[in-house]
Design an enzyme around this catalytic site. Structure first.
Site, short mmCIF file in Angstrom:
data_model
loop_
_atom_site.label_atom_id
_atom_site.label_comp_id
_atom_site.label_asym_id
_atom_site.label_seq_id
_atom_site.Cartn_x
_atom_site.Cartn_y
_atom_site.Cartn_z
N HIS A 45 -38.94 -8.07 19.45
CA HIS A 45 -38.56 -8.45 20.81
C HIS A 45 -37.05 -8.59 21.00
O HIS A 45 -36.60 -8.78 22.13
CB HIS A 45 -39.24 -9.77 21.17
CG HIS A 45 -38.78 -10.91 20.31
ND1 HIS A 45 -39.01 -10.96 18.95
CD2 HIS A 45 -38.09 -12.03 20.60
CE1 HIS A 45 -38.48 -12.06 18.46
NE2 HIS A 45 -37.91 -12.73 19.43
N ASP A 46 -36.27 -8.49 19.92
CA ASP A 46 -34.82 -8.62 20.02
C ASP A 46 -34.09 -7.30 19.81
O ASP A 46 -32.86 -7.29 19.67
CB ASP A 46 -34.31 -9.61 18.96
CG ASP A 46 -34.60 -11.06 19.33
OD1 ASP A 46 -34.69 -11.36 20.53
OD2 ASP A 46 -34.72 -11.89 18.41
N GLU A 62 -38.09 -15.19 10.16
CA GLU A 62 -37.03 -14.32 10.69
C GLU A 62 -35.75 -14.64 9.91
O GLU A 62 -35.22 -15.74 10.03
CB GLU A 62 -36.85 -14.58 12.18
CG GLU A 62 -35.82 -13.69 12.83
CD GLU A 62 -35.56 -14.07 14.27
OE1 GLU A 62 -35.40 -13.16 15.10
OE2 GLU A 62 -35.49 -15.27 14.57
N ASP A 114 -39.04 -18.61 13.73
CA ASP A 114 -37.80 -18.16 14.36
C ASP A 114 -36.59 -18.68 13.59
O ASP A 114 -36.56 -19.84 13.16
CB ASP A 114 -37.77 -18.67 15.80
CG ASP A 114 -36.68 -18.05 16.64
OD1 ASP A 114 -36.70 -16.82 16.82
OD2 ASP A 114 -35.81 -18.80 17.12
N ASP A 124 -45.47 -18.20 17.39
CA ASP A 124 -44.03 -18.22 17.13
C ASP A 124 -43.59 -19.68 17.01
O ASP A 124 -43.91 -20.50 17.88
CB ASP A 124 -43.30 -17.53 18.28
CG ASP A 124 -41.96 -16.96 17.85
OD1 ASP A 124 -41.45 -16.08 18.55
OD2 ASP A 124 -41.42 -17.39 16.82
#
Length: 557
Positions: free
Chosen positions: A315-316, A240, A182, A75
């Protein structure tokens, strides 16, 4: 193309790999961090959070993955750092420090009565303003997320070079195969810093993504990143990409000829049900909305040199069974298999979030706010409690929204077994937060014993099937049928003379569907174990699907 590779993504959080593609979760990696935002506040890009190992452990992990034919990507969190990062400590030390311009500092504004105001009215993702006043230097710094996560200033060329060296080359030189990037479209904020339009007059702070997402130099920065760094390592990138609903805009990021990103996570599907003014104001939705989103992002690459992704968890987000199907006790396993069949039949690179492969579900509705750990959820609850003077109806609505959409749903400890703490740890005090109440029913160990009939067994079967028919399932063109039907989802895939047909029942009752009019369709796989028996003797195109049942057919093989 990475559509057929085995892929594992590790990221700063401590709850496991961000995504897997035809692989099982492995040891998590987390950069050094004070853990204000579960590792997304990085204090040193070149270190690992000590409780979870060392750089040498990562090197061993990379080697072990490569020996097994797996690729490992990390990440990449480079919109912001922790306020404990050495760069920011220097930046805030004085206005004339050489690193002052590595972050975004602005002087205050003043109201007519002399009240000090932040530079803009922008709202943070974690509630409150995006600006934090620094008494020492008398200026504000920008933070789109927590105040402990100051945004880096990508307008500064020296800052970008340092990011490339410390956050990227350091790990690429050790053999990582790429990055999940990210907030990849937030690095270019422009230079004007205008006030955002007022959409909720109950607050001073307003959502301002139209000013800091997809900014004027965004594509320039990504081209530079590729030219200076990524192209030298043949590294893959998965960006993302929130706040980007226009397919033309997304294609600007993923066109192979422009060399910006390999692919992106576009947010339409995971934004479904989120409130317009506040994320955690849940809104009911109908199945045609979901189908429209799937079709949109399946079809947007047709006739282009772009590529797409297939996912519905990360994960969000809340868990897909709880959000898109049913997590009732007797329906959660059929729902998990239904979603698995759907996802494995879609074009693009498939990402499966850890726990999705065993059908993990959202936290129970009975959990109080004290059981939540996510900074975004907790801050929003506190903000609304203060704003509404603890209005019971409003807080109940917010808790319901968090139970459906909250980030903690995906951040519970992985459920490995029915032992204490779900087998995640043998530490007496347990992991960072409570495990799911149903870990005894939903866990890896149990499903391994159950074999092919389990959710895990079905996922394994579907991933094998997807690879065997990658031409039509991974790369085929998508077409939807009866798209306004609110109970069922029917779609086809085609490549050359080969066809696939998928029929899905998104209800808890029997539904009749019609297969697409492809010649020679043969039943191949179903989410119910006895689906093949049910197909025997079936004539014509009509099929009766049981609650939360999916079936897949092929023709022209």
């Amino acid at each position: 193309m990475w559509s057929g590779s085995r892929l594992c993504i590790c990221h700063p959080c401590f709850y496991g790999p961000l995504a897997i593609h035809a692989a099982n979760p492995i040891t998590p990696l987390r950069f050094d961090s004070p853990q204000v935002d579960m590792g997304y506040d990085i204090s040193d890009y070149e270190k690992v959070y000590p409780p979870y190992g060392s750089v040498k452990d990562v090197e061993d992990l990379i080697e072990a993955c490569h020996k097994r034919g797996m690729k490992l990507i990390l990440d990449l969190v480079i919109n912001h750092t922790s306020d404990q990062h050495a760069w920011f400590k220097e930046s805030r030390s004085s206005k004339d420090n050489p690193k002052r311009d590595w972050y975004i500092w602005k002087p205050p504004r003043y109201a007519e009565d002399g009240t000090r105001l932040p530079p803009t009215n922008w709202r943070s993702y974690f509630s409150g303003p995006t600006w934090e006043y620094d008494e020492h230097t008398g200026e504000y710094y920008l933070h789109l997320f927590a105040k402990e996560q100051p945004d880096l200033n990508w307008e500064n060329e020296e800052t970008r070079k340092a990011i490339y060296d410390s956050a990227m080359r350091f790990w690429l030189d050790k053999g990582v195969d790429g990055f999940r990037v990210d907030t990849v479209n937030m690095y270019s904020k422009g230079v004007e810093f205008k006030d955002a339009p007022i959409v909720d007059d109950k607050f001073y702070e307003q959502p301002a993504w139209l000013y800091y997402a997809n900014g004027p130099r965004m594509h320039e920065f990504l081209r530079e990143m590729n030219q200076n760094v990524l192209s030298n390592y043949d590294a893959v990138t998965v960006g993302e990409l929130p706040h980007t609903p226009d397919p033309k805009k997304v294609l600007e990021y993923v066109g192979a000829g422009d060399k910006q990103l390999s692919m992106v996570f576009q947010f339409d599907i995971v934004d479904l049900g989120q409130g317009r003014e506040h994320k955690y104001h849940f809104e009911e939705w109908k199945l045609p909305q979901l189908k429209s989103i799937v079709a949109k992002w399946q079809q947007f690459i047709e006739g282009t040199d772009g590529w797409t992704t297939v996912f519905c968890e990360n994960h969000d987000q809340g868990r897909s069974i709880s959000r898109y199907a049913s997590d009732a006790a007797h329906e959660r396993a059929p729902s998990a298999k239904l979603l698995s069949l759907m996802l494995c039949a879609l074009t693009g690179t498939l990402f499966v979030y850890q726990g999705q492969e065993i059908g993990m579900i959202n936290v129970p509705a009975s959990w109080p706010i004290e059981s939540y750990r996510d900074i975004e959820s907790v801050n929003f609850y506190r903000t609304m409690a203060a704003r509404t003077h603890n209005d019971p109806a409003e807080l109940a609505y917010i808790m319901r929204s968090l139970q459906v959409l909250g980030r903690d749903n995906a951040r519970l400890p992985m459920q490995w077994s029915g032992e204490a703490h779900a087998g995640f740890t043998d530490c007496e005090r347990g992991p960072w937060m409570r495990v799911h109440d149903l870990y005894g029913d939903i866990n890896v160990e149990r499903q391994v014993r159950e074999g092919e009939g389990s959710v895990l067994g079905f996922w394994k079967r579907m991933i094998r099937f997807r690879k065997e028919h990658a031409d039509v399932l991974v790369h085929g063109a998508f077409e939807g049928f009866d798209m306004e039907n609110e109970q069922t989802f029917v779609f086809g895939k085609r490549v050359g003379e080969k066809r696939a047909a998928v029929v899905l029942n998104f209800t808890g009752e029997e539904q009749t569907v019609e297969l697409p009019g492809y010649e020679g369709l043969v039943f191949m796989v179903g989410s119910y174990e006895d689906a093949e028996k049910q197909e025997q003797g079936a004539e014509g195109r009509a099929r009766t699907l049981r609650p939360w049942e999916g079936r897949l057919y092929l023709a022209g093989c």
